[in-house]
Design a protein around this motif. Structure first.
Motif, short mmCIF file in Angstrom:
data_model
loop_
_atom_site.label_atom_id
_atom_site.label_comp_id
_atom_site.label_asym_id
_atom_site.label_seq_id
_atom_site.Cartn_x
_atom_site.Cartn_y
_atom_site.Cartn_z
N VAL A 40 0.87 -1.19 0.00
CA VAL A 40 0.00 0.00 0.00
C VAL A 40 0.90 1.23 0.00
N ALA A 41 0.60 2.19 -0.87
CA ALA A 41 1.34 3.45 -0.86
C ALA A 41 0.40 4.57 -1.27
N ALA A 42 0.60 5.75 -0.67
CA ALA A 42 -0.27 6.89 -0.95
C ALA A 42 0.59 8.06 -1.44
N PHE A 43 0.07 8.77 -2.43
CA PHE A 43 0.80 9.87 -3.06
C PHE A 43 -0.08 11.11 -3.10
N ASP A 44 0.57 12.23 -2.90
CA ASP A 44 -0.13 13.51 -2.98
C ASP A 44 -0.70 13.67 -4.39
N ILE A 45 -1.97 14.05 -4.49
CA ILE A 45 -2.54 14.14 -5.85
C ILE A 45 -1.95 15.33 -6.63
N LYS A 46 -1.35 16.29 -5.90
CA LYS A 46 -0.80 17.46 -6.62
C LYS A 46 0.59 17.18 -7.17
N ASP A 47 1.48 16.65 -6.33
CA ASP A 47 2.84 16.43 -6.83
C ASP A 47 3.29 14.97 -6.74
N GLY A 48 2.33 14.07 -6.54
CA GLY A 48 2.67 12.65 -6.48
C GLY A 48 2.38 11.96 -7.79
N VAL A 49 2.67 10.65 -7.81
CA VAL A 49 2.58 9.91 -9.06
C VAL A 49 1.45 8.88 -9.03
N ILE B 270 -6.27 -1.77 -6.80
CA ILE B 270 -6.92 -0.55 -7.30
C ILE B 270 -6.22 0.69 -6.73
N ALA B 271 -6.44 1.83 -7.36
CA ALA B 271 -6.05 3.12 -6.77
C ALA B 271 -7.31 3.94 -6.54
N LYS B 272 -7.34 4.65 -5.42
CA LYS B 272 -8.50 5.47 -5.08
C LYS B 272 -8.03 6.83 -4.57
N ILE B 273 -8.77 7.86 -4.88
CA ILE B 273 -8.45 9.18 -4.32
C ILE B 273 -9.23 9.34 -3.02
N GLU B 274 -8.50 9.50 -1.94
CA GLU B 274 -9.10 9.54 -0.59
C GLU B 274 -8.41 10.63 0.22
N GLU B 275 -9.05 11.04 1.32
CA GLU B 275 -8.48 12.12 2.13
C GLU B 275 -7.94 11.59 3.46
N TYR B 276 -6.73 12.00 3.80
CA TYR B 276 -6.10 11.58 5.06
C TYR B 276 -5.38 12.76 5.70
N GLU B 277 -5.12 12.61 6.98
CA GLU B 277 -4.36 13.64 7.68
C GLU B 277 -2.88 13.32 7.57
N VAL B 278 -2.12 14.27 7.05
CA VAL B 278 -0.66 14.11 6.95
C VAL B 278 -0.02 15.36 7.56
N ASP B 279 0.84 15.16 8.53
CA ASP B 279 1.48 16.29 9.23
C ASP B 279 0.44 17.29 9.74
N GLY B 280 -0.65 16.78 10.28
CA GLY B 280 -1.68 17.64 10.87
C GLY B 280 -2.61 18.32 9.88
N LYS B 281 -2.42 18.06 8.58
CA LYS B 281 -3.30 18.70 7.59
C LYS B 281 -4.03 17.64 6.77
N LYS B 282 -5.27 17.94 6.41
CA LYS B 282 -6.04 17.04 5.54
C LYS B 282 -5.49 17.16 4.12
N LYS B 283 -5.26 16.01 3.51
CA LYS B 283 -4.71 16.02 2.16
C LYS B 283 -5.41 14.99 1.30
N LYS B 284 -5.63 15.32 0.04
CA LYS B 284 -6.16 14.32 -0.89
C LYS B 284 -5.00 13.52 -1.44
N LEU B 285 -5.12 12.20 -1.31
CA LEU B 285 -4.04 11.31 -1.74
C LEU B 285 -4.59 10.28 -2.71
N ILE B 286 -3.71 9.80 -3.59
CA ILE B 286 -4.10 8.65 -4.41
C ILE B 286 -3.46 7.42 -3.78
N VAL B 287 -4.34 6.59 -3.21
CA VAL B 287 -3.88 5.41 -2.47
C VAL B 287 -3.84 4.21 -3.42
#
Lengths: 472, 134
Positions: A84-93, A335-352
């Motif tokens: 399992v790996a999650a990437f920032d939807i803005k600057d991730g892959v 599968i990959a899904k776009i989901e929201e998680y808290e990273v470093d205290g901030k909510k972020k949209k990630l592609i998991v």
């Protein structure tokens, strides 16, 4: 390729069920690698190249927090299975190899209104009827063929498309992950070869580890959640395990190739070509995302058609009553899904990315099939998963023995006898496929499930025992 | 054909060795066909031409095999190399002889790039590992 495989001394114990390979292990790691396992299973985790593949995952641009391995982890290609790996939807892959070739391979649990006593004398008939209704095996086409825009409609609209044709109900949609459709799907991003490979494959199991089992609930751990899911002791249920067949395989093949060519444009260098990736926001990233969504829609429709075929087999044996076969839940594990998680205290949209891993959202049904002769489990997702594992848990028992070794060590007649003694009826079109899936080829499902239960990322609800196994 | 199977937990991994690059392509295809285990249906042969362009030699081999795998499933045929018409580091054009099948005994989902590396040793021998997703 740097092939230094982590050893036991490279793993640092973080919690009772969690170990970590620190970022310092290899200089190209962007984040640590974490594995959920137990003292009992840790040596088997280190027995193949899965931890090396897990470390490779940590080098992907935009990865958040850590790369994760679930307790059923084993060596794959690119990501290990159970990764399992999650990437920032803005600057991730986005990485097609991090999802796997069988896009939206997954599991569906069908409930019935019969108890084991009601069906125990008809298991042979049921196995035979299912094997006649549900095509399995390599290159076996289904009874559903596409005309005109049918294929594109399925790719675009998923299960809601086949509700109109009577193969699914609104209730089925309510019990399917994402309602059986990812709305970003675009058939125009799916190649002609992919569509040709999938043209007659809806409603087919395929081969390998795919199966249709009839089981009964042999233990209830959590009465409240079992009742909520409509499950009770001795109830007969069915598990369907398959994915997007040749269509999904070809989508992944096409886009691993495209991304490998495009990576240099984005300055991406990786330790393994199979991890080929591009920014999600790039043109190539968006093309794959839309194609992957289409492949996922196809897979949900495939499992839905198989459920329809199961209903026909049920009617044939029991003279009706298939309208009382209900969908408990359908879940994806590639599968990959776009989901929201808290990273470093901030909510972020990630592609998991989940490759051989299952979503485990709080209150959601989690399906973890075991082997053909042991048990499978139904669990319920937990809040802890949102905090620690990007809402994920394991997807099965996880292979521990190669197919070749299984063929050398397992005798088909002995395995068949063992299954008979356990009261399990088997219909398998391939002796090779049958012995490759022998229970000893896998980790102990009870140990695997105990890890996720004890770690609190999913909790046990019921255990299932197989009585009919249909596979290639 | 010169290939051997290596241990892999879930999939099928082979090591292919050949005296020439052309033979490496032919032997890799033969290895893939042997893993697929075609149940043959008659001897009628149909020629099909595949033309592949890739970023380097390793990708070229994997992309070639992937293309043949797709053709196998689409046309219900198994293939052997009839003739290599053109080959350099980035492009290959091959005429395949396709024969009909009833079914295959193994479902290869895909040919992966993982651990693939086409190399030539000091004695001129070519080799690569290939992992097939099963």
């Amino acid at each position: 390729m740097d092939q230094v495989v982590p050893q036991r001394s490279d793993l640092r114990k973080m919690e009772d069920w969690l170990w970590e390979i620190p970022k310092s292990f290899r200089k190209d790691m962007r984040v640590p690698a974490q594995v959920y396992t137990s003292e009992e299973m840790i040596d088997s985790v280190l027995g193949d190249k899965s931890m090396w593949q897990l470390v490779n995952m940590t080098t992907l641009p935009g990865i958040q927090k850590y790369a994760l391995a679930m307790p059923d982890v084993h060596q794959g290609y690119g990501f290990p299975v159970g990764g399992v790996a999650a990437f920032d939807i803005k600057d991730g892959v986005i990485s097609p190899g991090g999802i796997g070739y069988d896009i939206n391979c997954g599991v569906r649990l069908v409930g019935t209104d019969k108890s084991f006593n009601d069906v125990k004398d008809k298991l042979e008939d049921l196995a035979q009827a299912i094997s006649e209704w549900v095509p399995s095996g390599v290159g076996k086409g289904g009874r559903i063929t596409f005309k005109g825009s049918d294929m594109d409609d399925v790719l675009k609209n998923g299960v809601p498309e086949i509700v109109k044709k009577g193969y699914a109900t609104e209730d089925d949609l309510d019990h399917t992950e994402s309602g059986g459709v990812l709305s970003d799907a675009d058939p125009r991003d799916v190649s002609l070869n992919a569509k040709k490979r999938g043209k007659d494959q809806l409603g087919t199991l395929g081969a390998g580890n795919h199966f249709l089992d009839v089981c009964y609930v042999d233990k209830v751990f959590d009465d409240k959640n079992a009742e909520k899911m409509g499950l009770y002791e001795n109830q007969v249920v069915s598990l369907i395990h398959t994915g997007s067949r040749g269509l999904g395989h070809q989508i992944a093949t096409d886009y691993v190739r495209l991304h490998m060519k495009a990576m240099s444009k984005y300055g991406i260098e990786l330790p393994d070509r199979e991890l080929a990736c591009v920014p999600l926001s790039s043109e190539e990233g968006q093309q794959y995302w839309r194609a992957m969504c289409a492949g996922a829609n196809f897979a949900w429709c495939n499992r839905q058609f198989i459920m329809w075929e199961l209903r026909q087999a049920w009617d044939q044996v029991f003279g009706g009553g298939s309208d009382r076969l209900n969908l408990v839940y359908d879940i994806a594990h590639n599968i990959a899904k776009i989901e929201e998680y808290e990273v470093d205290g901030k909510k972020k949209k990630l592609i998991v990315h989940r490759k051989g891993a299952t979503r485990s959202f709080p209150g959601q049904t989690v399906l973890i099939p075991g082997t053909m002769a042991t048990s499978s489990y139904v669990l319920v997702g937990q809040e802890t998963a949102m905090e620690k594992t990007f809402g994920s848990t394991c997807h099965g028992a996880g292979r521990s023995m190669s197919r070749r070794k299984a063929r050398m060590t397992v005798q088909p007649q002995e395995l068949l006898k063992r299954m008979r003694e356990l009261g399990i009826v088997v219909v398998s079109g391939s002796t090779r496929g049958f012995i490759e899936e022998a229970p000893e080829s896998y980790k102990d499902i009870h140990n695997v499930v105990d890890v996720v239960d004890s770690a609190g990322i999913a909790k046990k609800v019921v255990r299932l025992r197989p009585v009919v196994v249909v596979k290639c | 054909m010169s290939y051997k199977r290596l241990e892999h937990t879930a999939d099928v991994e082979v090591l292919v060795e050949a005296d020439s690059l052309e033979s490496l392509f032919c032997d890799s295809l033969d290895a893939m066909v042997e893993i697929m285990g075609p149940e043959k249906k008659g001897d009628k042969s149909t020629n099909r031409t595949v033309s592949i362009g890739s970023i380097d030699l390793t990708a070229l081999l994997i992309d070639f095999l992937s293309e043949v795998l797709a053709l196998s499933e689409i046309n219900n045929e198994y293939y052997e190399v009839e003739k290599i018409q053109f080959m350099n580091e980035n492009r290959v054009e091959v005429v395949l002889a396709g024969r009909p099948i009833e079914t295959f005994s193994e479902d290869i989902k895909a040919v992966t790039y993982h651990e693939a590396d086409v190399v030539q040793d000091k004695d001129g021998k070519w080799s690569t590992k290939i992992i097939f997703d099963i």
